[in-house]
Design a protein around this motif. Sequence first.
Motif, PDB file in Angstrom:
ATOM      1  N   ILE A  96      38.728  -4.576 -22.312  1.00 47.06           N
ATOM      2  CA  ILE A  96      39.971  -4.210 -22.999  1.00 47.06           C
ATOM      3  C   ILE A  96      40.779  -3.289 -22.097  1.00 47.06           C
ATOM      4  O   ILE A  96      40.254  -2.292 -21.589  1.00 47.06           O
ATOM      5  CB  ILE A  96      39.664  -3.533 -24.346  1.00 47.06           C
ATOM      6  N   PRO A  97      42.063  -3.592 -21.868  1.00 47.97           N
ATOM      7  CA  PRO A  97      42.889  -2.803 -20.946  1.00 47.97           C
ATOM      8  C   PRO A  97      43.363  -1.488 -21.568  1.00 47.97           C
ATOM      9  O   PRO A  97      44.353  -1.437 -22.291  1.00 47.97           O
ATOM     10  CB  PRO A  97      44.068  -3.729 -20.637  1.00 47.97           C
ATOM     11  N   LEU A  98      42.634  -0.426 -21.291  1.00 47.67           N
ATOM     12  CA  LEU A  98      42.950   0.898 -21.813  1.00 47.67           C
ATOM     13  C   LEU A  98      43.355   1.795 -20.650  1.00 47.67           C
ATOM     14  O   LEU A  98      42.638   1.885 -19.647  1.00 47.67           O
ATOM     15  CB  LEU A  98      41.715   1.470 -22.513  1.00 47.67           C
ATOM     16  N   LEU A  99      44.514   2.442 -20.762  1.00 46.75           N
ATOM     17  CA  LEU A  99      45.030   3.316 -19.711  1.00 46.75           C
ATOM     18  C   LEU A  99      44.842   4.770 -20.150  1.00 46.75           C
ATOM     19  O   LEU A  99      45.555   5.264 -21.015  1.00 46.75           O
ATOM     20  CB  LEU A  99      46.513   3.016 -19.458  1.00 46.75           C
ATOM     21  N   VAL A 100      43.872   5.441 -19.555  1.00 48.86           N
ATOM     22  CA  VAL A 100      43.556   6.821 -19.910  1.00 48.86           C
ATOM     23  C   VAL A 100      44.315   7.756 -18.977  1.00 48.86           C
ATOM     24  O   VAL A 100      44.107   7.739 -17.764  1.00 48.86           O
ATOM     25  CB  VAL A 100      42.042   7.080 -19.800  1.00 48.86           C
ATOM     26  N   ILE A 101      45.204   8.564 -19.549  1.00 43.86           N
ATOM     27  CA  ILE A 101      45.997   9.511 -18.759  1.00 43.86           C
ATOM     28  C   ILE A 101      45.636  10.918 -19.211  1.00 43.86           C
ATOM     29  O   ILE A 101      45.920  11.318 -20.340  1.00 43.86           O
ATOM     30  CB  ILE A 101      47.509   9.270 -18.939  1.00 43.86           C
ATOM     31  N   SER A 102      44.985  11.655 -18.344  1.00 37.69           N
ATOM     32  CA  SER A 102      44.550  13.015 -18.691  1.00 37.69           C
ATOM     33  C   SER A 102      45.319  14.041 -17.872  1.00 37.69           C
ATOM     34  O   SER A 102      45.404  13.943 -16.650  1.00 37.69           O
ATOM     35  CB  SER A 102      43.049  13.170 -18.442  1.00 37.69           C
ATOM     36  N   ALA A 103      45.889  15.014 -18.564  1.00 36.90           N
ATOM     37  CA  ALA A 103      46.474  16.156 -17.859  1.00 36.90           C
ATOM     38  C   ALA A 103      45.338  17.037 -17.359  1.00 36.90           C
ATOM     39  O   ALA A 103      44.308  17.172 -18.012  1.00 36.90           O
ATOM     40  CB  ALA A 103      47.399  16.923 -18.787  1.00 36.90           C
ATOM     41  N   ASP A 104      45.520  17.646 -16.194  1.00 35.75           N
ATOM     42  CA  ASP A 104      44.468  18.479 -15.606  1.00 35.75           C
ATOM     43  C   ASP A 104      45.061  19.791 -15.127  1.00 35.75           C
ATOM     44  O   ASP A 104      46.279  19.906 -14.915  1.00 35.75           O
ATOM     45  CB  ASP A 104      43.819  17.735 -14.433  1.00 35.75           C
ATOM     46  N   ARG A 105      44.209  20.781 -14.967  1.00 34.79           N
ATOM     47  CA  ARG A 105      44.619  22.044 -14.349  1.00 34.79           C
ATOM     48  C   ARG A 105      44.660  21.852 -12.838  1.00 34.79           C
ATOM     49  O   ARG A 105      43.963  20.981 -12.301  1.00 34.79           O
ATOM     50  CB  ARG A 105      43.631  23.160 -14.704  1.00 34.79           C
ATOM     51  N   PRO A 106      45.400  22.657 -12.132  1.00 37.66           N
ATOM     52  CA  PRO A 106      45.369  22.593 -10.661  1.00 37.66           C
ATOM     53  C   PRO A 106      43.956  22.864 -10.146  1.00 37.66           C
ATOM     54  O   PRO A 106      43.152  23.538 -10.801  1.00 37.66           O
ATOM     55  CB  PRO A 106      46.339  23.700 -10.249  1.00 37.66           C
ATOM     56  N   SER A 107      43.647  22.350  -8.974  1.00 38.34           N
ATOM     57  CA  SER A 107      42.295  22.469  -8.420  1.00 38.34           C
ATOM     58  C   SER A 107      41.862  23.922  -8.259  1.00 38.34           C
ATOM     59  O   SER A 107      40.673  24.246  -8.400  1.00 38.34           O
ATOM     60  CB  SER A 107      42.221  21.759  -7.064  1.00 38.34           C
ATOM     61  N   TYR A 108      42.814  24.829  -7.985  1.00 39.03           N
ATOM     62  CA  TYR A 108      42.457  26.232  -7.781  1.00 39.03           C
ATOM     63  C   TYR A 108      42.220  26.978  -9.106  1.00 39.03           C
ATOM     64  O   TYR A 108      41.891  28.157  -9.102  1.00 39.03           O
ATOM     65  CB  TYR A 108      43.525  26.956  -6.954  1.00 39.03           C
ATOM     66  N   ARG A 109      42.379  26.272 -10.233  1.00 37.90           N
ATOM     67  CA  ARG A 109      42.060  26.861 -11.530  1.00 37.90           C
ATOM     68  C   ARG A 109      40.680  26.423 -12.034  1.00 37.90           C
ATOM     69  O   ARG A 109      40.215  26.909 -13.058  1.00 37.90           O
ATOM     70  CB  ARG A 109      43.101  26.437 -12.578  1.00 37.90           C
ATOM     71  N   ILE A 110      40.058  25.483 -11.331  1.00 37.63           N
ATOM     72  CA  ILE A 110      38.781  24.934 -11.784  1.00 37.63           C
ATOM     73  C   ILE A 110      37.626  25.831 -11.325  1.00 37.63           C
ATOM     74  O   ILE A 110      37.602  26.317 -10.202  1.00 37.63           O
ATOM     75  CB  ILE A 110      38.573  23.502 -11.239  1.00 37.63           C
ATOM     76  N   ASP A 111      36.661  26.027 -12.207  1.00 33.05           N
ATOM     77  CA  ASP A 111      35.436  26.780 -11.912  1.00 33.05           C
ATOM     78  C   ASP A 111      35.694  28.235 -11.525  1.00 33.05           C
ATOM     79  O   ASP A 111      34.985  28.803 -10.683  1.00 33.05           O
ATOM     80  CB  ASP A 111      34.615  26.083 -10.811  1.00 33.05           C
ATOM     81  N   ILE A 112      36.722  28.829 -12.132  1.00 30.40           N
ATOM     82  CA  ILE A 112      36.948  30.260 -11.904  1.00 30.40           C
ATOM     83  C   ILE A 112      36.802  31.046 -13.218  1.00 30.40           C
ATOM     84  O   ILE A 112      37.027  32.255 -13.246  1.00 30.40           O
ATOM     85  CB  ILE A 112      38.341  30.528 -11.297  1.00 30.40           C
ATOM     86  N   GLY A 113      36.448  30.347 -14.294  1.00 25.66           N
ATOM     87  CA  GLY A 113      36.253  31.030 -15.566  1.00 25.66           C
ATOM     88  C   GLY A 113      37.403  30.885 -16.535  1.00 25.66           C
ATOM     89  O   GLY A 113      37.380  31.505 -17.599  1.00 25.66           O
ATOM     90  N   ASP A 114      38.412  30.077 -16.224  1.00 21.85           N
ATOM     91  CA  ASP A 114      39.514  29.820 -17.158  1.00 21.85           C
ATOM     92  C   ASP A 114      39.059  28.858 -18.256  1.00 21.85           C
ATOM     93  O   ASP A 114      38.212  27.982 -18.029  1.00 21.85           O
ATOM     94  CB  ASP A 114      40.710  29.215 -16.417  1.00 21.85           C
TER      95      ASP A 114
END
Length: 585
Positions: A96-114
């Motif tokens: 089934i053709p499903l288009l998943v569009i996820s907003a993300d945080r910038p890479s420098y916000r990942i794994d810093i405790g946000d």
Amino acid sequence: MRYSSIPTAQSVILHCKAKGVKDIVISPGSRNAPLTIGFTEDPYFKCYSVVDERCAAFFALGIAQNTGKIVAVVCTSGSAMLNYYPAVAEAFYSDIPLLVISADRPSYRIDIGDGQTIRQENVFKNHIGYQANLKQDVSHATTTIQKFGEQLLSAKKTVEEQQKDINTFNSAELQNAIDYAVNEYAPVHINVPLEEPLYNTEEYSCVYPTVKEEEETIPESCSKLDDFASIWNTSTRKMILVGVNKPNVVEQQFLDEVAEDESVIVFTETTSNIHHSTFFNSIDSILAPIEKSENKEELFTALKPDVLLTFGGLIVSKKIKHFLRTYKPKHHWHIDGKKAYNTFYSLSHHFKVDTNTFFNAFLDKTKFVDSTYYAKWSKVKLNYEEKREAYLKTIPFSDMLAFSQILPSIPDGYQVHLSNSSTVRYAQLFPLKNTLKVYCNRGTSGIDGSTSTAVGASIYNKKPTLLVTGDLSFLYDSNALWNNYVKPNFRIIVINNSGGGIFRILPGQEETENYKTYFETAHNLEIENLCNMYNVDYKLANDENTLNQHLEDFYKESDKAILLEVKTPRIINNKILLSYFDFIS
């Protein structure tokens, strides 16, 4: 018309529009605001707001399942996206053709405790067709990037030059992802990193992506069939087994021709949407009596096909799987334009074309073969059909008796959605009208999302939609009714046996407190309260007479959706079902 001021957000919207992605299911959030603004401000798109992301994804899957067209789901960052996974897996296995569009945080916000920052890139990697991890814009929020994400900036290029490269990369990835979904009928994931400010807009687009035209596809063909036709024409026992199919996919003329061959028996499932008076539409009613027979080895050997020809999706019947895995055919051929599963551990050839293309080329090369194969098993079929009717007259009100009343009552032309577990298996025991269009999420066969899928599938369906479901499946997905898109002609029948009744059928069940709590999950929840909350009309049947009375009015036009709860005894259902197989034996 307003556009988000973020270039990548604009590019996503413009590519979706250029590729004809019209239906957009949005779950409210903040990080996805630039995407939400872009989609909702453009009248080209038909946007839906569904709060619960798991429900939203299945809702979108239902639209795509019904229309055959790509549908997008849009969510904010973090755990929201993980709730898409059950529907993504279902879309992956059900094509089934499903288009998943996820907003993300910038890479420098990942794994810093946000908060709400997880590692989103490639999170669906084991169950996705294509993954597009877009690059973050550097022309937007440049000061913030210089402060926290300096590694994203190049010392050799200006911000403008680098942004141009980013636009080119993102445009290519968007093109690849959407094309893959459309051409391969698969889910794809587009991850979009977005930096604040998120709500700024402008009147004109600042990106002008180049969108390639679709290449003209070459029609499929099926050649080099002489050797296969020779095997077919010299085999006296040929079985065709049909799994999940969309309605009206296979041309009836081919089915009619196959039905005339005495050396062929055709096993169909409720989900196959294939019909003919000579086909066997209750597989387990053939196999269960053999399992109980003293001469089962002889009978199974007589049923064992020389050639097994399969098409369609996944198979419901466990008994046919066990039989064909034990009594393997000499040849197993599967027809599908995309993939072939070795379900019975005997796959010998994959015809990589659609079913009509195959039959159009193959049947001209075949001839009818003298055989007693069909005649022998046709007598068995007539026998169990007569005994089934006799058995139904002997049993008290139960799941089985309820299904025997419900299924014939469904009006012509209805779209019928079946939930998994007990529901689809009971439906397998009875014939359905050939005017009905039957769907079930058999890709992963989970109980999650059945109601959401049915609600989504009803959106473009002119005829009414009926969902037949069990109590656990319905309760599990009750947020499916938490939206403004449940149509007045939407109908739900909940078979409520106060728990997971299928576990009573499976081996190993015991009448203990642990069993009731951790396997059967017995409950006393009131479904009427959910109906009141979601403004759905409620009806209750707890015996044969009240069920028949409600079914007379249940399908009539109404101002809002209607749910009919059918309460059956928790304890006896398994005994009645298992006794049915004894009775027809």
